[in-house]
Design a protein around this motif. Structure first.
Motif, mmCIF file in Angstrom:
data_model
loop_
_atom_site.group_PDB
_atom_site.id
_atom_site.type_symbol
_atom_site.label_atom_id
_atom_site.label_comp_id
_atom_site.label_asym_id
_atom_site.label_seq_id
_atom_site.Cartn_x
_atom_site.Cartn_y
_atom_site.Cartn_z
ATOM 1 N N ASP A 1 -19.795 -24.236 -10.099
ATOM 2 C CA ASP A 1 -19.752 -23.670 -8.753
ATOM 3 C C ASP A 1 -20.933 -24.178 -7.935
ATOM 4 O O ASP A 1 -22.059 -23.694 -8.069
ATOM 5 N N LEU B 1 -17.929 -20.847 -1.619
ATOM 6 C CA LEU B 1 -16.473 -20.873 -1.663
ATOM 7 C C LEU B 1 -15.992 -21.077 -3.094
ATOM 8 O O LEU B 1 -14.995 -20.481 -3.525
ATOM 9 N N THR C 1 -16.756 -17.511 -4.935
ATOM 10 C CA THR C 1 -15.860 -16.402 -4.613
ATOM 11 C C THR C 1 -14.488 -16.608 -5.244
ATOM 12 O O THR C 1 -13.861 -15.648 -5.726
ATOM 13 N N ALA C 2 -14.011 -17.852 -5.251
ATOM 14 C CA ALA C 2 -12.721 -18.121 -5.896
ATOM 15 C C ALA C 2 -12.804 -17.893 -7.404
ATOM 16 O O ALA C 2 -11.903 -17.282 -8.010
ATOM 17 N N SER D 1 -10.366 -18.007 -2.391
ATOM 18 C CA SER D 1 -11.625 -17.283 -2.189
ATOM 19 C C SER D 1 -11.400 -15.855 -1.707
ATOM 20 O O SER D 1 -12.318 -15.035 -1.780
#
Length: 669
Positions: free
Chosen positions: A296, A300, A303-304, A385
């Motif tokens: 990550d 974005l 959050t996904a 997300s």
């Protein structure tokens, strides 16, 4: 580790300051009860804190650059969260107004027929901030501390929010920043071990009391991608969030969503690093030293990733996510504009990432940060997300922590991660990159606010530079003229290709020297019989500046104006790093406008982060200039400015022996 902001800034002026007329609405009489909806931000406005807006307005009145002041006044119309960072904040104290003050003002701002969201931060757990020091709180991690948290903190807040007077408002509560995430990554730390049961019970109690109020929405703080993004952190975090929620009376339904990046500077996205599995030099870019195998790269991504794990733990697919974008824009001249072409993995990542920190764990008042996306509901983003909104939980301009030890009665301690001179083992033995001269956490930090506005992305007041703005053609008709009052007129011929261009920005080096809507410009601070180089960039009516530019050169003539300068240079060295402190004094009889300090290093030293000046280096030559539009852009006769920087050396760090300002040789003293 990450950071945590604090309470809203100290109260300054009365409510009437600076709220746009479009925010003025119905009176503060009781409103009809708000139904509990899936996304409280959809179709709603958000509360603009008049106390914070007044602080921004005060800053705007103190800058000499009208364009910068105009940008600040645009910023102050944005909604920011209200922080309840100690018990006295509920009723109000010397540092800020109380909760009812803000709710009453929210009723005033609420427009008839349009919902309004008040962003509220619940932030006073026993043993708060168990791993860092800058934001330690007032309550100890003890049974007595937990009792006070429940009866003197949560209960009074819940009682106020349950007042029928406020039932027409939507209250979005960010629940205890950094608390549960610390139990994932820092549970081996003794203070976090002690705090763990009080964090779990305190968060449960807050969720129960607030969920019982229909117009309150609970969003649990979920750190950010650079903290929990690794699978061995992310999966346990989702399980912990679910475990705590299940202990509440309503179970998982007590949680409306999660908020990430609270008070942090992790970018919303890394546009030039879109694929973490891409390989460079035979290795995936996620294996670069900056990302340390974290998939990550940005919020974005996080959050996904987190949403999918939460659903797997039993949370409904309708669970919404918020991202704090108040300080994660990373704009300005240092922002990359394309993916690197290097074949070296670390070089490729460092040249491509928009996050300009030297380490993702550098959390305290990072130099170079900028305001990010403005608050808005259901923003365009990948569907995975599940974003409810972009929000400003951290009010821009509030310090993360003091850069030196400052005695206080709030429980806040000196954290070396806020010290710009500290080489941190947590950051791979690199400097923290923190801003100097920072006040206590939560206090107004004006110089940082100015930097955040300057480095905003998207830029304040009109989008980002479009690709169809073309720079002027090679200038002609240059008139060097004679130096009069250290000024010289520069003239060029604009290009007929610049469709839509209404003006030009002129730079000396990387410093904005001025703006013109005509074919001439007067530069100040120049020295007689000296060659200067400028660049000219096209600019449209919205203020967007072209990426390409044209060169402009001038050699001045005439007689040098009266003036003089004195430099006192000192350095504090350690291992391979040092901090340089410079006192620059104007010993002349005329102001040093747009001053430019130059000197040479003798031992290959390199400037890293600096303050109170714009620093650049070419080979051995270092240049520092006054920050345009700021307090030190001009040095009055007899006045002194304190500037400096952090640097690196290879074992020898000899001080420079010669200095010049705008062509004048300075005395040493």
């Amino acid at each position: 580790m990450l950071k945590i902001p604090q309470r809203l800034l100290a109260a300054t002026t009365a409510l009437a300051v600076a709220l746009p007329l479009t925010l003025m609405g119905v009176t503060g009489t009781a409103n009809a009860a708000e139904p509990h909806v899936d996304n409280p931000y959809a179709g709603a406005t958000q509360y603009v804190n008049p106390t914070w807006a007044a602080a921004v307005e005060g800053a705007a009145t103190r800058v000499s650059d009208p364009a910068l002041a105009a940008k600040m006044r645009l910023v102050k119309t944005n909604p920011t969260a209200v922080w309840m960072d100690r018990i006295s904040a509920i009723t109000g104290n010397a540092d800020g107004k109380g909760l009812r003050f803000h709710l009453d003002n929210a009723l005033t701002q609420k427009q008839s027929g349009t919902p309004l969201v008040v962003n509220l931060v619940i932030y006073d757990l026993p043993g708060r901030d168990c791993y860092a020091l800058a934001s330690n709180g007032e309550l100890p991690a003890t049974a007595a501390g937990l009792t006070r948290y429940k009866t003197e903190y949560i209960d009074p807040i819940a009682a106020i929010l349950a007042d029928p007077k406020y039932q027409g408002l939507r209250i979005a509560a960010t629940i205890e920043p950094d608390s549960l995430p610390n139990l994932i990554t820092n549970i081996s730390h003794p203070e976090c071990q002690t705090a763990a049961p009080f964090y779990r019970e305190g968060v449960k109690y807050a969720l129960d009391k607030l969920h019982a109020i229909p117009n309150v929405y609970n969003y649990i703080d979920a750190a950010h991608s650079g903290w929990l993004g690794w699978d061995n952190n992310a999966t346990p975090a989702a399980k912990l969030f679910a475990d705590v929620a299940r202990t509440t009376q309503a179970g998982l339904a007590s949680v409306d969503g999660f908020v990430t990046n609270t008070a942090n500077t992790t970018p919303l996205e890394e546009p030039y690093l879109p694929n973490s599995s891409l390989t460079v030099g035979g290795a995936p870019i996620r294996s670069a030293s900056y990302y340390e195998w974290n998939f990550d790269f940005d919020e974005l991504d996080w959050t996904a990733h987190l949403h999918s794990l939460l659903v797997a733990e039993g949370f409904p697919a309708s669970t919404g996510m918020l991202i704090d974008t108040s300080r994660n824009g990373w704009g300005g001249a240092a922002r990359p504009t394309a993916t690197s072409t290097s074949t070296d993995l670390n070089t490729y990542v460092n040249q491509s990432k928009v996050d300009r920190r030297n380490h993702r764990g550098a959390w305290c008042n990072p130099l170079g940060a900028g305001i990010g996306e403005r608050p808005r509901a259901t923003p365009p983003a990948p569907a995975a997300s599940h974003l409810d909104a972009f929000v400003w939980i951290k009010p821009p301009g509030e310090s993360d922590g003091a850069s030196t030890d400052i005695p206080n009665d709030e429980g806040k301690r000196f954290d070396r991660m806020c010290d710009p001179t500290f080489v941190s083992p947590k950051l791979g033995n690199q400097l923290t990159g923190a801003s100097p001269d920072a006040p206590l956490a939560g206090r107004w930090f004006e110089s940082q606010f100015i930097e955040l506005v300057r480095n905003a992305y998207p830029v304040i007041g009109g989008g980002n530079p479009p690709t169809d703005i073309v720079a002027p053609s090679a200038p002609t008709g240059l008139q060097a003229g004679s130096v009069t009052n250290t000024s010289v007129a520069l003239t060029w011929t604009p290009s007929t290709d610049n469709v839509g261009v209404t003006g030009y920005d002129i730079y000396r080096g990387t410093t904005l020297a001025g703006t013109s809507s005509t074919a001439s410009f007067t530069a100040t601070g120049l020295t007689a019989s000296t060659a200067y180089s400028f660049t000219v960039r096209a600019k449209d009516a919205a203020g967007n500046v072209s990426a390409s530019s044209a060169a402009l050169a001038v050699t001045t003539s005439g007689t040098q104006s009266p003036g003089g300068c004195k430099v006192a240079y000192s350095a504090n060295s350690w291992n391979t790093g040092f901090t340089a402190s410079i006192k620059l004094t104007n010993t002349g009889t005329t102001p040093l406008a747009d001053w430019r300090l130059t000197f040479d290093f003798a031992n290959g030293q390199t400037v890293q982060q600096g303050w109170n000046a714009v620093w650049s280096q070419a080979g051995a030559t270092v240049t520092g200039t006054g920050t345009p539009g700021s307090w030190n852009a001009t040095i009055a006769p007899g006045a002194t400015v304190d500037i400096g920087f952090n640097g690196s050396h290879s074992g020898t760090n000899t001080n420079p022996t010669a200095f010049a300002v705008s062509g004048k040789t300075c005395t040493i003293g």
